[in-house]
Design a protein around this motif. Structure first.
Motif, PDB file in Angstrom:
ATOM      1  N   LEU A 103       0.742  -1.249  -0.089  1.00  0.00           N
ATOM      2  CA  LEU A 103      -0.224   0.188  -0.084  1.00  0.00           C
ATOM      3  C   LEU A 103       0.884   1.271  -0.075  1.00  0.00           C
ATOM      4  N   PRO A 104       0.966   1.980  -0.924  1.00  0.00           N
ATOM      5  CA  PRO A 104       1.734   3.103  -1.031  1.00  0.00           C
ATOM      6  C   PRO A 104       1.102   4.356  -0.020  1.00  0.00           C
ATOM      7  N   LEU A 105       0.925   3.992   0.997  1.00  0.00           N
ATOM      8  CA  LEU A 105       0.600   4.991   1.984  1.00  0.00           C
ATOM      9  C   LEU A 105       1.715   6.263   2.157  1.00  0.00           C
ATOM     10  N   ASN A 106       2.706   5.736   2.191  1.00  0.00           N
ATOM     11  CA  ASN A 106       3.919   6.786   2.290  1.00  0.00           C
ATOM     12  C   ASN A 106       4.071   7.905   1.541  1.00  0.00           C
ATOM     13  N   THR A 107       3.447   7.868   0.385  1.00  0.00           N
ATOM     14  CA  THR A 107       3.493   8.569  -0.687  1.00  0.00           C
ATOM     15  C   THR A 107       2.177   9.807  -0.554  1.00  0.00           C
ATOM     16  N   ASP A 108       1.373   9.506   0.181  1.00  0.00           N
ATOM     17  CA  ASP A 108       0.243  10.309   0.449  1.00  0.00           C
ATOM     18  C   ASP A 108       0.606  11.472   1.450  1.00  0.00           C
ATOM     19  N   ASP A 109       0.293  12.800   1.046  1.00  0.00           N
ATOM     20  CA  ASP A 109       0.647  13.814   1.934  1.00  0.00           C
ATOM     21  C   ASP A 109       0.268  13.799   3.324  1.00  0.00           C
ATOM     22  N   ARG A 110      -0.894  12.974   3.658  1.00  0.00           N
ATOM     23  CA  ARG A 110      -1.333  12.736   4.930  1.00  0.00           C
ATOM     24  C   ARG A 110      -0.425  11.882   5.862  1.00  0.00           C
ATOM     25  N   TYR A 111       0.288  11.191   5.229  1.00  0.00           N
ATOM     26  CA  TYR A 111       1.000  10.185   6.037  1.00  0.00           C
ATOM     27  C   TYR A 111       2.504  10.192   5.706  1.00  0.00           C
ATOM     28  N   ASN A 112       2.843  10.912   5.091  1.00  0.00           N
ATOM     29  CA  ASN A 112       4.512  10.838   4.448  1.00  0.00           C
ATOM     30  C   ASN A 112       5.247  11.397   5.552  1.00  0.00           C
ATOM     31  N   THR A 113       5.155  11.971   6.707  1.00  0.00           N
ATOM     32  CA  THR A 113       5.846  12.251   7.870  1.00  0.00           C
ATOM     33  C   THR A 113       5.065  11.805   9.156  1.00  0.00           C
ATOM     34  N   ASN A 114       5.846  11.724  10.298  1.00  0.00           N
ATOM     35  CA  ASN A 114       5.336  11.500  11.296  1.00  0.00           C
ATOM     36  C   ASN A 114       4.237  12.309  11.878  1.00  0.00           C
ATOM     37  N   PRO A 115       4.715  13.808  12.007  1.00  0.00           N
ATOM     38  CA  PRO A 115       3.771  14.597  12.461  1.00  0.00           C
ATOM     39  C   PRO A 115       2.488  14.710  11.378  1.00  0.00           C
ATOM     40  N   ASN A 116       2.577  14.305  10.243  1.00  0.00           N
ATOM     41  CA  ASN A 116       1.473  14.261   9.533  1.00  0.00           C
ATOM     42  C   ASN A 116       0.588  13.014   9.807  1.00  0.00           C
ATOM     43  N   ARG A 117       1.215  11.954  10.154  1.00  0.00           N
ATOM     44  CA  ARG A 117       0.525  10.675  10.409  1.00  0.00           C
ATOM     45  C   ARG A 117      -0.083  10.823  11.864  1.00  0.00           C
ATOM     46  N   VAL A 118       0.377  11.508  12.754  1.00  0.00           N
ATOM     47  CA  VAL A 118      -0.298  11.707  13.962  1.00  0.00           C
ATOM     48  C   VAL A 118      -1.534  12.546  13.767  1.00  0.00           C
ATOM     49  N   ALA A 119      -1.365  13.595  13.057  1.00  0.00           N
ATOM     50  CA  ALA A 119      -2.414  14.725  12.745  1.00  0.00           C
ATOM     51  C   ALA A 119      -3.570  13.680  12.183  1.00  0.00           C
ATOM     52  N   ASN A 120      -3.400  12.811  11.233  1.00  0.00           N
ATOM     53  CA  ASN A 120      -4.423  12.144  10.453  1.00  0.00           C
ATOM     54  C   ASN A 120      -4.541  10.658  11.077  1.00  0.00           C
TER      55      ASN A 120
END
Length: 410
Positions: free
Chosen positions: A283-300
Motif C-alpha cells: 500500500l503506497p500510503l507513505n506517498t500520501d501527503d497525509r502520512y508521509n511524515t510522522n507529524p502528518n501521520r499523528v495529525a491524521n
C-alpha cells in the motif's frame, strides 16, 4: 567477613554491597522490593516483622508454594520481594523491642521503613532518634505522599495513587473506563527510586562521613512516571487523552488485529520504517501527503489507523510478523504470562530461579553485573526464623532471648 584474598565466608568474591547492613522495617511491596534489590546485590538485610502475624503479605494467598515434605506454605506474594533476607520478630510497641531495634540500628548502614508520617517517632525509632545513635545511618522512608505537604498524613495505596497521579487516565481503551496497570507499578517504581536514593546516599557518605534522610513518596514516583505524557501537558497546557494501545507522539505505534482474530504490536518509530510497512502491505500510503511524515501521520491518525486495520486483517499474525521482521520493522506478539515465562530468552537470562531445599521458584533479578553478580542464596524466610541467631550475635544470652520470648517481645 573476608579472608586475606578478599573472599567471603562462602569462598566467593564479595558482591557489590557486601558488608552493607540493612535494617528493614518495611512491609507489603514497595519497601520490601527495594530491600530485596539490596539483598540480591549482597547487602545483609534483616527483615523485622510483628510477632505471630508477620508481614501482611504472608497471608495474601492463595496461591502459595507448598513444601511437599512438611506441608508448609509460602504465599507467592510474600515470596515476590523477600528472598535473600533474614527474618526476626520484634514488638516495637514495647520498650524492650525498641531497645533491640536501636541496638541493631547502631550497627546498621541503612534503615528502611514505610510507616505513616511520624509513625515511628512515638517509639523513639524516627530518623533524629536513630541518627543520635548512629550519625552514619542512611534512613529511608517511603510513604504515600511524602513527609510534607497538605496530604502528607494520608495513607498511600498503589491503586489510589495510580488514580490520583493521572496514570489511570491515560491507561485503558480510548472509548472505555480508565484502567490500572496490571501490577502494582507505582509501588515497584517507588521501590526502585528508593534503591537508587539509598545507594546514592551511601556513596555520599564515603565523601562526607555522614548519613542522611531519604524521603520517597508513591505520588512523586507516579508523577515522575508520566514522563513524556506529563511533558506533553506542560508543553501544550492540554490534557493528554487516553489512547488505548496507541502512542501519543508516534503512529502507527499500536496493536492491530489479524485474520484469525489474534493481535500483534507494530512499533513503527520513524518514516523509514513506515515506508517498509507500506512495502510489506503493498500500500503506497507513505506517498500520501497525509502520512508521509510522522507529524502528518499523528495529525491524521484516525484515517491511517482505519486503513491499516483493514489491511492487517487480510493475513494471520504469524504471516505478518514474519514479513515485518524480515523487513526490519519492530513488531511482536502479545504473550500471556505463561508464554512469557516460557520464552527461551527468559530462561537463558536466568529470569526464573529456584532455591535449594525450598519449593519457591522466583522471578530473577534483571541486574547483570560481570564482576559482582546477584546471588540467590536464601529462599524467602519463615517468620522469625533468624530471631534467636540475630539476638545472640547482638550479645544476648540464651536465657535473655528466652525471657524476651516469654514476654512476647520477640
Amino acid at each position: 567477613m573476608q579472608d586475606n584474598q578478599g573472599h567471603d565466608e562462602t569462598g566467593q568474591q564479595p558482591q557489590a554491597l557486601s558488608g552493607i547492613k540493612v535494617l528493614d522495617l518495611s512491609r507489603v511491596l514497595a519497601g520490601p522490593s527495594s530491600t530485596q534489590i539490596l539483598a540480591d546485590l549482597g547487602a545483609d538485610v534483616i527483615k523485622v516483622e510483628r510477632p505471630v502475624v508477620g508481614d501482611e503479605t504472608r497471608h495474601w494467598n492463595p496461591p502459595s508454594f507448598t513444601d511437599a515434605d512438611t506441608g508448609d506454605e509460602i504465599a507467592a506474594y510474600f515470596a515476590t520481594v523477600n528472598r535473600n533476607k533474614k527474618s526476626i520478630t520484634v514488638d516495637i510497641t514495647k520498650p524492650e523491642g525498641q531497645d533491640i531495634i536501636k541496638k541493631l540500628a547502631a550497627e546498621s548502614d541503612v534503615v528502611v521503613e514505610n510507616f505513616k508520617v511520624g509513625g515511628l517517632k512515638k517509639y523513639g525509632l524516627d530518623y533524629e532518634s536513630l541518627k543520635a545513635i548512629n550519625p552514619r545511618l542512611v534512613y529511608a522512608s517511603l510513604t504515600g505522599f511524602g513527609q510534607y505537604g497538605p496530604d502528607a498524613k494520608k495513607p498511600g495505596y498503589d491503586y489510589i495513587i495510580q488514580g490520583l497521579s493521572g496514570l489511570m487516565s491515560i491507561t485503558g481503551p480510548s472509548d472505555g473506563e480508565p484502567h490500572k496497570v496490571g501490577v502494582a507499578v507505582v509501588d515497584l517504581f517507588a521501590g526502585l527510586q528508593m534503591t537508587v536514593g539509598i545507594q546514592a546516599a551511601l556513596i555520599a557518605r564515603e565523601k562526607s562521613g555522614e548519613g542522611q534522610y531519604l524521603d520517597v513518596a508513591l505520588l512523586d514516583s507516579a508523577v515522575a512516571m508520566l514522563a513524556n505524557i506529563g511533558m506533553n501537558q506542560l508543553a501544550t497546557g492540554k490534557t493528554p487523552p487516553r489512547l488505548g494501545n496507541a502512542h501519543p507522539n508516534i503512529t502507527p505505534y499500536q496493536v492491530f488485529e489479524t485474520k484469525e482474530g489474534s493481535h500483534f504490536i507494530l512499533a513503527c518509530g520513524n518514516d523509514r520504517q513506515f515506508g517498509k510497512v507500506c512495502d510489506v502491505l503493498e500500500l503506497p500510503l507513505n506517498t500520501d501527503d497525509r502520512y508521509n511524515t510522522n507529524p502528518n501521520r499523528v495529525a491524521n491518525r484516525e484515517s491511517l489507523t482505519a486503513a491499516l486495520t483493514d489491511a492487517f486483517k487480510q493475513k494471520t499474525r504469524e504471516e505478518w510478523l514474519t514479513q515485518l521482521q524480515d523487513a526490519g520493522v519492530p513488531c511482536g506478539p502479545i504473550h500471556n504470562v505463561t508464554e512469557a515465562l516460557a520464552m527461551p530468552q527468559v530462561i537463558a537470562r536466568d529470569m526464573i530461579v529456584s532455591f535449594e531445599g525450598s519449593p519457591v521458584r522466583a522471578l530473577g533479578s534483571p541486574i547483570k553485573l560481570s564482576a559482582t553478580p546477584v546471588r540467590y542464596h536464601r529462599a524467602p524466610p519463615k517468620l522469625g526464623e533468624d530471631t534467636k541467631q540475630v539476638l545472640t550475635q547482638m550479645g544476648l544470652t540464651d536465657e535473655e532471648v528466652q525471657q524476651l520470648q516469654d514476654n512476647q517481645v520477640v
